[in-house]
Design a protein around this motif. Sequence first.
Motif, PDB file in Angstrom:
ATOM      1  N   LYS A  13      31.082  41.179  29.717  1.00  0.00           N
ATOM      2  CA  LYS A  13      32.373  41.564  30.305  1.00  0.00           C
ATOM      3  C   LYS A  13      32.945  40.480  31.210  1.00  0.00           C
ATOM      4  N   SER A  14      32.146  40.004  32.149  1.00  0.00           N
ATOM      5  CA  SER A  14      32.642  39.034  33.130  1.00  0.00           C
ATOM      6  C   SER A  14      33.044  37.723  32.473  1.00  0.00           C
ATOM      7  N   SER A  15      32.226  37.221  31.571  1.00  0.00           N
ATOM      8  CA  SER A  15      32.567  35.962  30.876  1.00  0.00           C
ATOM      9  C   SER A  15      33.856  36.109  30.093  1.00  0.00           C
ATOM     10  N   TYR A  16      33.992  37.226  29.394  1.00  0.00           N
ATOM     11  CA  TYR A  16      35.208  37.466  28.621  1.00  0.00           C
ATOM     12  C   TYR A  16      36.420  37.511  29.548  1.00  0.00           C
ATOM     13  N   ALA A  17      36.312  38.252  30.645  1.00  0.00           N
ATOM     14  CA  ALA A  17      37.430  38.397  31.590  1.00  0.00           C
ATOM     15  C   ALA A  17      37.799  37.057  32.210  1.00  0.00           C
ATOM     16  N   GLU A  18      36.812  36.280  32.612  1.00  0.00           N
ATOM     17  CA  GLU A  18      37.082  34.986  33.230  1.00  0.00           C
ATOM     18  C   GLU A  18      37.738  34.026  32.238  1.00  0.00           C
ATOM     19  N   ASN A  19      37.273  34.016  31.003  1.00  0.00           N
ATOM     20  CA  ASN A  19      37.892  33.149  29.988  1.00  0.00           C
ATOM     21  C   ASN A  19      39.330  33.571  29.704  1.00  0.00           C
ATOM     22  N   LEU A  20      39.577  34.877  29.646  1.00  0.00           N
ATOM     23  CA  LEU A  20      40.931  35.376  29.444  1.00  0.00           C
ATOM     24  C   LEU A  20      41.828  34.939  30.602  1.00  0.00           C
ATOM     25  N   ASN A  27      45.384  28.618  37.697  1.00  0.00           N
ATOM     26  CA  ASN A  27      44.639  28.934  38.918  1.00  0.00           C
ATOM     27  C   ASN A  27      44.536  30.442  39.108  1.00  0.00           C
ATOM     28  N   PRO A  28      43.636  31.080  38.353  1.00  0.00           N
ATOM     29  CA  PRO A  28      43.506  32.528  38.498  1.00  0.00           C
ATOM     30  C   PRO A  28      42.809  32.911  39.803  1.00  0.00           C
ATOM     31  N   MET A  29      42.926  34.178  40.136  1.00  0.00           N
ATOM     32  CA  MET A  29      42.298  34.751  41.322  1.00  0.00           C
ATOM     33  C   MET A  29      41.092  35.573  40.866  1.00  0.00           C
ATOM     34  N   TYR A  30      40.039  35.515  41.658  1.00  0.00           N
ATOM     35  CA  TYR A  30      38.849  36.315  41.393  1.00  0.00           C
ATOM     36  C   TYR A  30      38.616  37.215  42.599  1.00  0.00           C
ATOM     37  N   VAL A  31      38.656  38.517  42.380  1.00  0.00           N
ATOM     38  CA  VAL A  31      38.452  39.482  43.460  1.00  0.00           C
ATOM     39  C   VAL A  31      37.087  40.137  43.247  1.00  0.00           C
ATOM     40  N   ALA A  32      36.179  39.860  44.165  1.00  0.00           N
ATOM     41  CA  ALA A  32      34.828  40.416  44.112  1.00  0.00           C
ATOM     42  C   ALA A  32      34.762  41.638  45.021  1.00  0.00           C
ATOM     43  N   THR A  33      34.273  42.743  44.477  1.00  0.00           N
ATOM     44  CA  THR A  33      34.236  43.996  45.230  1.00  0.00           C
ATOM     45  C   THR A  33      32.847  44.311  45.773  1.00  0.00           C
ATOM     46  N   ALA A  34      31.898  43.428  45.534  1.00  0.00           N
ATOM     47  CA  ALA A  34      30.513  43.701  45.922  1.00  0.00           C
ATOM     48  C   ALA A  34      30.339  43.716  47.435  1.00  0.00           C
ATOM     49  N   ASP A  51      29.275  29.724  39.746  1.00  0.00           N
ATOM     50  CA  ASP A  51      29.638  29.677  38.325  1.00  0.00           C
ATOM     51  C   ASP A  51      31.124  29.398  38.110  1.00  0.00           C
ATOM     52  N   ARG A  52      31.960  29.710  39.107  1.00  0.00           N
ATOM     53  CA  ARG A  52      33.392  29.496  38.988  1.00  0.00           C
ATOM     54  C   ARG A  52      33.764  28.144  39.594  1.00  0.00           C
ATOM     55  N   ASP A  53      34.632  27.409  38.899  1.00  0.00           N
ATOM     56  CA  ASP A  53      35.027  26.089  39.393  1.00  0.00           C
ATOM     57  C   ASP A  53      36.180  26.190  40.399  1.00  0.00           C
ATOM     58  N   ASP A  54      36.679  25.037  40.831  1.00  0.00           N
ATOM     59  CA  ASP A  54      37.675  24.998  41.907  1.00  0.00           C
ATOM     60  C   ASP A  54      39.079  25.451  41.489  1.00  0.00           C
ATOM     61  N   ARG A  55      39.267  25.826  40.226  1.00  0.00           N
ATOM     62  CA  ARG A  55      40.551  26.391  39.794  1.00  0.00           C
ATOM     63  C   ARG A  55      40.768  27.793  40.354  1.00  0.00           C
ATOM     64  N   TRP A  56      39.668  28.453  40.714  1.00  0.00           N
ATOM     65  CA  TRP A  56      39.716  29.849  41.121  1.00  0.00           C
ATOM     66  C   TRP A  56      40.009  30.005  42.605  1.00  0.00           C
ATOM     67  N   THR A  57      40.798  31.020  42.927  1.00  0.00           N
ATOM     68  CA  THR A  57      40.946  31.487  44.299  1.00  0.00           C
ATOM     69  C   THR A  57      40.035  32.702  44.410  1.00  0.00           C
ATOM     70  N   ASN A  58      39.030  32.627  45.270  1.00  0.00           N
ATOM     71  CA  ASN A  58      38.057  33.710  45.413  1.00  0.00           C
ATOM     72  C   ASN A  58      38.385  34.568  46.624  1.00  0.00           C
ATOM     73  N   ILE A  59      38.412  35.879  46.397  1.00  0.00           N
ATOM     74  CA  ILE A  59      38.661  36.843  47.463  1.00  0.00           C
ATOM     75  C   ILE A  59      37.569  37.900  47.405  1.00  0.00           C
ATOM     76  N   GLU A  60      37.004  38.220  48.541  1.00  0.00           N
ATOM     77  CA  GLU A  60      36.034  39.302  48.625  1.00  0.00           C
ATOM     78  C   GLU A  60      36.687  40.468  49.344  1.00  0.00           C
TER      79      GLU A  60
END
Length: 170
Positions: A13-20, A27-34, A51-60
């Motif tokens: 699931k995660s790999s598919y979603a990240e590739n999409l 520059n997609p956003m990644y929202v982690a709910t953990a 695992d995510r490169d610098d293209r991502w904006t990470n938000i927890e």
Amino acid sequence: MIYLITGGERSGKSSYAENLAKELAENPMYVATARKWDDDFQKRIDRHQKDRDDRWTNIEKEKHLSEIYFSGKVAVIDCVTLWLTNFFVDNKNDVELCLEQAKSEFDGIANQKDTTIIIITNEIGMGVHADTHIGRKFTELQGWMNQYLAKKADTVVLMISGIPATIKGN
């Protein structure tokens, strides 16, 4: 546009979603709910971040996803199961209250203009019947929320052994 990516644990699931997300935005956003429950979980979070490169904006963000500004962005929300767990624990296992709060938060995201949300969830009800009363209550919460999300989603993809099967939309 809302994509719901569902499936069992380690189904891809995660790999598919990240590739999409990377196909849809530079520059997609990644929202982690953990929630960081313990040191082992922190190591898991650290590994995922690396695992995510610098293209991502990470938000927890553990619960209040509607506070995030999604307009004009492509975002992966990973994942509904951990997100619901936060509501479930904080609300002392009150399924109805959790469902009401989670739906409200999701609607706050879905109503933002010009968004592409890729939300990841687990199909925990397809596995073994939960041993405990609390486990069965959580399975109900997860199943009802998944139904709500699938109804709202434009596209629903079921991941099976790393293979995406579109079950709603294109």
